[in-house]
Design an enzyme around this catalytic site. Structure first.
Site, mmCIF file in Angstrom:
data_model
loop_
_atom_site.group_PDB
_atom_site.id
_atom_site.type_symbol
_atom_site.label_atom_id
_atom_site.label_comp_id
_atom_site.label_asym_id
_atom_site.label_seq_id
_atom_site.Cartn_x
_atom_site.Cartn_y
_atom_site.Cartn_z
ATOM 1 N N CYS A 1 81.808 21.190 -7.681
ATOM 2 C CA CYS A 1 80.760 20.287 -8.168
ATOM 3 C C CYS A 1 80.088 20.825 -9.428
ATOM 4 C CB CYS A 1 79.716 20.060 -7.081
ATOM 5 S SG CYS A 1 80.440 19.569 -5.520
ATOM 6 N N HIS B 1 76.309 11.529 -7.218
ATOM 7 C CA HIS B 1 77.009 12.801 -7.379
ATOM 8 C C HIS B 1 78.514 12.583 -7.530
ATOM 9 C CE1 HIS B 1 78.061 16.900 -7.233
ATOM 10 N NE2 HIS B 1 78.169 17.060 -5.930
#
Lengths: 265, 389
Positions: free
Chosen positions: B85, B335
């Protein structure tokens, strides 16, 4: 999982707490056999009356699983034999190659639907193929001493588990040989809903209402994470104690992967 | 040494995006290029760094070359950057270093992820792919589980309860409500957030960020070119990165991210500022507990006081000394894994130039910070941006 253990003139026998018809949500003849072998004094044992009755092929050889998870040595010429009932989940140790007369175990009521759902789920799981992250059979074999036997490496004055390659000085850390404690302390825990469970457990998690994981610390220092087993009627607590047993972890690519799960003490 | 200026920034809306990888990236570059005030075109770019985990089912290998080919940058030196991420946070750092080192003058850093075109069953195989596959995943953990372990331990060690996490969720939904590019544009009451569906005890649905599609990119140039392209460059004043054990159980502390602490130290040092100087921070709140830890690890709150920081509303827009996640954060803005890090930089770029929706504007914003974490804390990149060089 508490189990039913009987020792008589014919040998030593064991069935699960669920009785001879079921070995539990993540149990089978091999996990029962490991439990039995750990309850009696070790020696050498032959598997020739046992292996053919296993439902699935283990990703790590049976010999490696048994020798890592117990103090027994596998020897096909041994006079002590591991047996299992062909139709029921009963295992035994005798000194004869002949099928033993199995003792009678208590039949414990369990929900037929749940049992069948789990059995079908395991079948589907083993026949599945990963389409994303997965751990190879080779890696299961490489790490079997740590995964099944809680063997740790020694790096100078500390124990290392799970295994690592090099230390901070760039030196290779030796193969794991040191046995960690059989008990550990819970530092934290969670219960993951079925929807959030990794694909390896996505078939069984809805049936079981989720999966629980504990992060524990061994008294020798290393920490680790383990799935909880047999927690249907108990919840973990920080600072509580767990012990470990070999259970089915998950199935994939035609193989059953075994590993240690934590049991609340 | 060369200073680095951000002269353009753009992103798609985060969420269920109708376009595929190529379309989303093209839209992002189009927006980034059009945000540059004077005379910039994609063929000016010398180097490109594109963060992605390649979650989507379209193009897994050589993704970066495909994307630049479809955005007017064919022929550019490009590569994919993968750090879970934190992929585009590290793409941004690589771009910054490329200019700092004098190897390039005009560089694009960006990220992209297409997550919602996979079937549910196929998506499952990717859950937790950036965690410790061999030990954590096989113990039943995906990231909600890992962060749940952290949250429960945090409550045990400090004066904090799940209510503190609820405050984080409510705040970030409030911030994201007015953000036109946010995935979840809805305000959430305290009671609703508190009583959400339990995903990983003690974390509920309202503690977890959504699964988003999206792309984002920023255009960085060397100092001598900054005013060729804009009158209001935003300076990348500091950059720092760090890493830690992949698995939570291997780390000395379960309630601190060493990667964040190390990255922040380096970023503050290169920028010559302290945590107290920061006006707004986009922090990596993939789960609400992650924001609590970030406020401590970045130095906005003392050790063990991140819960109280949230409870007292100190990170709310224009209410405390620092606004945390003015965009809505990962929790509300969304996200899209590889696109998140540079998406944070896009928000800071617009905030510092006073180009966000008026109701979202952080007052007197001079210094901004981005904090982008990979996995449960195995990697982290921190950047500091300012209006002044």
């Amino acid at each position: 999982m508490s189990s039913q253990f009987i020792s008589n003139d014919d040998g030593s026998f064991l069935a699960s707490q669920y009785g001879p018809h079921w070995a539990g949500p993540d149990g089978d003849r091999l996990t029962l056999a490991i439990r039995l072998l750990n309850q009696v004094p070790p020696g050498e044992i032959s598997l020739q009356c046992f292996e053919e009755y296993l439902e699935f092929t283990s990703s790590v050889s049976l010999q490696a699983v048994i020798e890592t998870a117990t103090n027994w040595k596998v020897n096909e010429k041994a006079t002590t034999m591991l047996h299992t009932h062909s139709d029921e989940f009963i295992v035994g140790i005798t000194s004869s190659i002949e099928p033993p007369t199995y003792p009678t175990f208590d039949n414990v009521e369990s929900d037929d639907g749940t049992r069948n759902d789990l059995r079908n789920s395991w079948q589907e799981e083993v026949s599945g193929v990963s389409q994303g992250a997965y751990v190879s059979q080779a890696q299961h074999m490489i790490a079997s001493a740590s995964r099944l036997g809680l063997r740790a490496q020694t790096d100078k004055d500390r124990l290392v588990w799970p295994p690592r390659q090099l230390n901070g000085a760039g030196e290779r850390i030796q193969e794991p040989t040191e046995q960690l404690s059989k008990l550990a302390t819970i530092l934290t825990w969670t219960r993951l809903s079925a929807a959030g469970a990794p694909s390896e457990f996505s078939g069984r998690a809805p049936i079981l209402g989720g999966v629980s994981t504990v992060l524990v610390e061994f008294e020798e220092g290393p920490k680790g994470v383990f799935m909880l087993a047999d927690d249907e009627s108990k919840s973990p607590e920080i600072d509580g104690t767990v012990r470990f047993e070999v259970r089915r972890l998950y199935g994939q690519d035609g193989l059953m992967h075994y590993g240690l799960k934590a049991i609340l003490c | 040494m060369v200073d680095v200026a951000m002269v353009g920034a753009g992103q798609t809306k985060f969420g269920n995006h109708p376009l595929g990888l190529k379309g989303m990236w093209a839209e992002t570059i189009e927006k980034a290029v059009s945000s540059v005030d004077h005379g910039f075109q994609p063929t000016d770019v010398e180097e490109a760094f594109i963060g992605s985990i390649a979650f989507g089912g379209s193009q897994l290998g050589n993704t970066a070359a495909l994307l630049t080919e479809h955005s007017g940058m064919e022929g550019v030196s490009v590569r994919r950057v993968e750090n879970a991420c934190a992929s585009s946070g590290f793409a941004l750092r690589d771009a910054w270093m490329a200019i700092k080192s004098g190897q390039a003058d005009i560089v694009v850093a960006g990220g992209i992820e297409k997550m919602n075109d996979l079937s549910t069953s196929r998506k499952r195989y990717w859950l937790g792919v950036s965690g410790d596959t061999e030990w954590e995943r096989l113990a039943g953990l995906t990231f909600p589980g890992t962060y749940a372990l952290t949250a429960r331990r945090y409550f045990h060690e400090f004066d904090s309860t799940h209510d503190d996490l609820v405050h984080v969720s409510v705040k970030n939904h409030m911030h994201g409500f007015e953000n036109q590019v946010a995935h979840l544009r809805k305000e959430v009451s305290f009671d609703k957030a508190k009583s959400g569906f339990m995903v990983a005890d003690p974390l509920t649905l309202y503690d977890c960020c959504p699964t988003s599609d999206g792309a984002s990119a920023v255009i960085l140039v060397a100092d001598h070119l900054a005013h060729k392209f804009t009158d209001t460059p935003i300076w990348v004043k500091g950059s720092g990165a760090g890493s830690d054990h992949l698995a939570l159980h291997d780390r000395p502390s379960l309630t601190q991210l060493r990667a964040t602490q190390n990255a922040a130290l380096k970023a503050y040092k290169t920028a010559g500022v302290t945590a107290g100087d920061i006006d707004l921070a986009e922090v990596h709140d993939c789960f609400t507990i992650a924001e609590v830890l970030a406020t401590e690890d970045l130095g906005f709150a003392g050790r063990g006081l991140g819960g109280r920081f949230a409870r007292e509303g100190q990170g709310r827009r224009n209410e405390g000394s620092v606004t945390i996640n003015a965009s809505g954060g990962l929790k509300s803005k969304g996200h899209p894994l590889g696109a998140t890090g540079t998406g944070q930089a896009v928000e800071i770029f617009k905030q510092l130039r006073h180009q966000v929706e008026p109701e979202r504007q952080v007052r007197d914003a001079e210094l901004g910070l981005t904090h982008n974490v990979g996995g449960s804390g195995a990697t982290c990149a921190v950047h500091i941006f300012g209006r002044e060089r």
